[in-house]
Design a protein around this motif. Structure first.
Motif, mmCIF file in Angstrom:
data_model
loop_
_atom_site.group_PDB
_atom_site.id
_atom_site.type_symbol
_atom_site.label_atom_id
_atom_site.label_comp_id
_atom_site.label_asym_id
_atom_site.label_seq_id
_atom_site.Cartn_x
_atom_site.Cartn_y
_atom_site.Cartn_z
ATOM 1 N N THR A 103 33.365 31.335 38.724
ATOM 2 C CA THR A 103 32.975 32.547 38.107
ATOM 3 C C THR A 103 33.740 33.583 38.824
ATOM 4 N N LEU A 104 34.044 34.543 38.181
ATOM 5 C CA LEU A 104 35.176 35.649 38.477
ATOM 6 C C LEU A 104 33.936 36.786 38.502
ATOM 7 N N HIS A 105 33.627 37.418 39.345
ATOM 8 C CA HIS A 105 32.803 38.648 39.462
ATOM 9 C C HIS A 105 33.664 40.140 38.986
ATOM 10 N N LEU A 106 33.292 40.621 38.048
ATOM 11 C CA LEU A 106 33.887 42.118 37.849
ATOM 12 C C LEU A 106 32.960 43.170 38.131
ATOM 13 N N LYS A 107 33.272 44.144 38.772
ATOM 14 C CA LYS A 107 32.177 45.172 39.354
ATOM 15 C C LYS A 107 33.051 46.486 39.132
ATOM 16 N N GLY A 108 32.383 47.402 38.338
ATOM 17 C CA GLY A 108 32.943 48.750 38.140
ATOM 18 C C GLY A 108 31.895 49.569 37.687
ATOM 19 N N ALA A 109 32.121 50.399 36.561
ATOM 20 C CA ALA A 109 31.011 51.096 35.685
ATOM 21 C C ALA A 109 30.084 50.157 35.481
ATOM 22 N N ILE A 110 30.343 48.894 34.972
ATOM 23 C CA ILE A 110 29.456 47.987 34.766
ATOM 24 C C ILE A 110 29.955 46.624 35.349
ATOM 25 N N GLU A 111 28.898 45.713 35.366
ATOM 26 C CA GLU A 111 29.535 44.334 36.086
ATOM 27 C C GLU A 111 29.455 43.083 34.962
ATOM 28 N N GLU A 112 30.364 42.021 35.165
ATOM 29 C CA GLU A 112 30.473 41.138 34.387
ATOM 30 C C GLU A 112 30.672 39.856 35.132
ATOM 31 N N ASN A 113 30.138 38.855 34.817
ATOM 32 C CA ASN A 113 30.669 37.507 35.411
ATOM 33 C C ASN A 113 31.559 36.692 34.271
ATOM 34 N N ILE A 114 32.739 36.516 34.590
ATOM 35 C CA ILE A 114 33.483 35.805 33.575
ATOM 36 C C ILE A 114 33.663 34.109 34.113
ATOM 37 N N ASP A 115 32.996 33.262 33.273
ATOM 38 C CA ASP A 115 33.234 31.932 33.854
ATOM 39 C C ASP A 115 34.645 31.264 33.424
ATOM 40 N N ARG A 116 34.826 30.099 34.094
ATOM 41 C CA ARG A 116 36.021 29.231 33.783
ATOM 42 C C ARG A 116 36.357 29.236 32.305
ATOM 43 N N GLY A 117 35.520 28.879 31.390
ATOM 44 C CA GLY A 117 35.782 28.652 30.011
ATOM 45 C C GLY A 117 36.056 30.025 29.323
ATOM 46 N N THR A 118 35.551 31.050 29.547
ATOM 47 C CA THR A 118 35.584 32.426 29.145
ATOM 48 C C THR A 118 37.153 32.937 29.600
ATOM 49 N N PHE A 119 37.327 32.820 30.802
ATOM 50 C CA PHE A 119 38.625 33.322 31.353
ATOM 51 C C PHE A 119 39.579 32.350 30.777
ATOM 52 N N GLU A 120 39.865 30.930 30.562
ATOM 53 C CA GLU A 120 40.802 30.278 29.851
ATOM 54 C C GLU A 120 40.953 30.607 28.391
ATOM 55 N N SER A 121 39.834 30.859 27.884
ATOM 56 C CA SER A 121 39.972 31.319 26.455
ATOM 57 C C SER A 121 40.646 32.379 26.195
#
Lengths: 361, 333
Positions: B197-215
């Motif tokens: 999982t890649l964690h994105l942190k800024g004005a909002i937060e989001e976790n991007i999992d492998r499947g979503t990233f690859e897609s």
């Protein structure tokens, strides 16, 4: 000389016919074998049917063989072509939709007719929680708190492996429905826990798709290969609760917590919560079967394959199952029946069965 | 009709000859089976690497012997049997070996397939049962083999032979029957990438999992390629697009990347699993498709030193090319 030659030919034909027959078949000489391929969850009631039927029909040897429902059908449409095993006379599966899906579409080799063209919906079931008297919080669990009890760290929960068993993927559907029914977002994820390759849920316009990966290695959940084999750890106390068919739990003397009708898949009441839930399994166990399973009520299906070895005897056996005596046996063995059963294509049904069924609306 | 003793003898002789013919035809069938068995080649594949083996070659490989039995889905027990065969690890070694990102797919002649995990093949991660009580029991080492012999004999077609999967265990233990694939003709080593999982942190937060990233990283979506000065091709998603998912409240609709914020200036911190981090000004990143968060190198998932993600691109120093990324954080003034 001609007479001698004739006798010799007859003798040779007899030898060619009977010797392999005697070698291949284990049934008693003189009895007609009626081979019944059935879902594992029907084994207890069908063995009771076998016993009763053979008592009144000594000329018949009912041979019961249990598998997962998909394998039951493959043992008609695929495996005999390959292995040479005897063709089933009766097929009974835990998901009636598999019969049209896998048998209506498949033609007999070299013929222009399908393996089946009718299906009786003859029994039903519901999914719920089986548990023993020694299960943790057995005195406390009820229809309102079961998901909270199952979430407790010390409680061991089991399901059948959704890659191999319909009870397993139906349990996942029931857990998703529970989230909607109780308006709690994390029931499914909390109860099944983590996996090395996770089970994911996607929301779409019609409902939800539960994605099951090819490899399932649970960290919390206890998985067994079938609904029937979950019974053993429940009996020994190695497992506290398992998602199980009601009939299987009761046949083995386990307690059973009924879940609300909107969740338990005994009818289409789930539609009040969600029109569509699909389980998509990345693991393709059979090249001929696409492992996408749509939510449906649990209804058992029964048919006679077009290439059955003893179709007449199969009809007689089904008549017995649908008779008062047969229905009594199914009920005694805790199998809920649909009586009279529904048929999809009555025009294709053997004539003797037509008076015993009603047409599916 | 009266038959003399001589004629009777002749007839008995004829019957015996007939019986011999029938027996011979059976033997002929069996022998043709044996011929088929000898001709069966096991195919083992791993990507483009393919190896085929005859039965003779399989039998010449180092063998394992032991006991094994199975519990069917209906709860019935079959076995235990004395078994002999070749370890799947050994067979996997013929095409490059089994590693933690590999699954082993076993395919049978009847279209049945079963996928085994690394943990099953290498660590023997199966459930074992007492064949009498059918209760789960602890086990010691378990080995997955491609068996060709049972109880001292070749495995017959009816027994699922000539090659079938077996799991060697203690004599008084059995394993689940669905692993014991019959009529095996192909073994395929398939990649089963580990989840991340890649964690994105800024004005909002989001976790991007492998499947979503690859897609998202597919060509035609947000996927781009960048070739470094060694000719290596890296593939992934431009960093600025990932930043755009969390730079304001709009993650992905319309113009997700907020250009106005670039003018105000902020920094992007890329953090690795071990805590190492690099911070870059957004002005160096904005709208630059040649600075990417890569998940593939030359068409393969990244090697362990960089896995799962590495920042690469034009003008970045070696130190700035952070590997094993776990988080991207936006540092607003």
């Amino acid at each position: 000389m001609t007479g001698k030659l004739f006798r010799l030919i007859i003798l040779n034909i007899s030898l060619l016919v009977f010797i392999p027959g005697l070698l291949l078949n284990g049934y008693s000489q003189g009895q007609i074998p009626v081979k019944v391929m059935t879902a594992g969850s029907l084994l207890v009631p069908f063995r009771a049917i076998e016993e009763a039927y053979e008592e009144t029909h000594p000329e018949i040897d009912v041979l019961i063989e249990g598998h997962g429902s998909i394998q039951v059908i493959r043992h008609v449409t695929e495996v005999p072509l390959f292995s040479g095993e005897a063709i089933a006379d009766v097929v009974a599966v835990a998901d009636y939709s598999l019969i049209p899906k896998m048998m209506y579409q498949t033609l007999l080799p070299g013929e222009n007719r399908a393996y089946a063209n009718w299906c009786l919906q003859f029994a039903t079931n519901s999914i719920g929680l089986a548990y023993g008297s020694q299960s943790k919080y057995a005195g406390e669990i009820n229809i309102d708190n079961w998901y909270e009890v199952l979430s407790r760290e010390e409680v061991k929960v089991g399901i059948a492996d959704p890659r191999f068993d319909s009870c397993g993927y139906r349990a996942l559907m029931a857990l998703k429905l529970a989230e909607l029914f109780y308006e709690k977002e994390d029931i499914l994820t909390t109860i099944i826990g983590d996996f090395s390759y996770p089970i994911k849920v996607e929301e779409n316009d019609n409902g939800y798709t539960i994605l099951v990966p090819e490899i399932l290695e649970p960290e919390r959940l206890v998985m067994r290969n079938s609904s029937v084999t979950l019974v053993f750890p429940l009996q020994s106390g190695d497992l506290d609760y398992a998602f199980e068919y009601k009939s299987v739990a009761e046949q083995h003397g386990l307690n059973f917590l009924e879940l609300p009708p909107e969740i338990n898949l005994s009818s289409d009441s789930y539609k009040t919560l969600c029109p569509q839930i699909k389980v998509k399994i990345a693991f393709k166990r059979f090249t001929s079967v696409n492992p996408d399973f749509d939510i449906l009520p649990i209804i058992y299906g029964l048919t006679i394959p077009a290439n059955a070895s003893h179709p007449e005897e199969a009809v007689r056996l089904i008549e017995f199952i649908l008779s008062e005596a047969g229905q009594g046996i199914l009920q005694q063995t805790r199998q809920v029946t649909i009586h009279p059963p529904l048929v999809d294509n009555p025009e294709n049904l053997p004539a003797d069965l037509i008076p015993l069924v009603i047409r599916e609306e | 009709m009266k038959i003399s003793v001589r004629e009777l003898k002749k007839e008995i002789l004829l019957v015996l000859v007939s019986l011999l013919l029938v027996a011979n035809s059976g033997l002929a069938l069996q022998s043709s089976d044996t011929t088929v068995q000898e001709e069966i080649a096991l195919k083992i594949t791993a990507g483009d690497t393919v190896r085929t083996l005859t039965m003779e070659e399989i039998k010449k490989m180092p063998s394992l012997e032991g006991w094994g039995g199975r519990m069917r889905s209906t709860g019935e027990i079959e076995g235990p049997f004395a078994l002999k065969g070749v370890s799947l690890i050994e067979l996997g070694n013929l095409v490059g070996g089994i590693n933690p990102d590999t699954a082993v797919k076993v395919i049978s002649r009847d279209g049945y397939a079963m996928t085994f995990s690394y943990k099953q093949i290498v660590e023997g991660d199966y459930i074992t049962y007492d064949p009498v009580s059918k209760q789960e029991v602890p086990h010691e080492e378990l080995q997955t083999i491609l068996a060709y012999e049972t109880d001292g004999n070749e495995i017959t077609f009816q027994q699922g032979g000539p090659l079938r999967i077996a799991i060697l265990s203690a004599k008084n233990q059995v394993t689940d029957g669905h692993w014991w694939c019959k009529w095996v003709e192909e073994i395929e080593l398939v990649p089963v990438p580990k989840e991340w999982t890649l964690h994105l942190k800024g004005a909002i937060e989001e976790n991007i999992d492998r499947g979503t990233f690859e897609s998202g990283a597919t060509e035609g979506c947000h996927g781009v390629k960048w070739v470094d000065d060694k000719g290596r091709e890296w593939e992934g998603i431009p960093l600025w697009l990932l930043v755009g998912r969390v730079d304001d409240e709009n993650p992905h609709e319309g113009k997700a990347f907020n250009d106005a914020l670039v003018q105000e200036g902020y920094e992007v911190k890329i953090v690795a699993v071990d805590g190492f981090s690099v911070t870059l000004p957004i002005s160096n990143i904005a709208r630059r498709n040649n600075i990417i968060v890569a998940y593939q190198l030359n068409g393969q998932f990244l090697p362990e030193e960089y896995w799962p993600l590495r920042l690469v691109g034009e003008g970045l120093t070696g130190k700035e090319q952070v590997g094993q990324i776990k988080e991207i954080e936006l540092l607003f003034p």
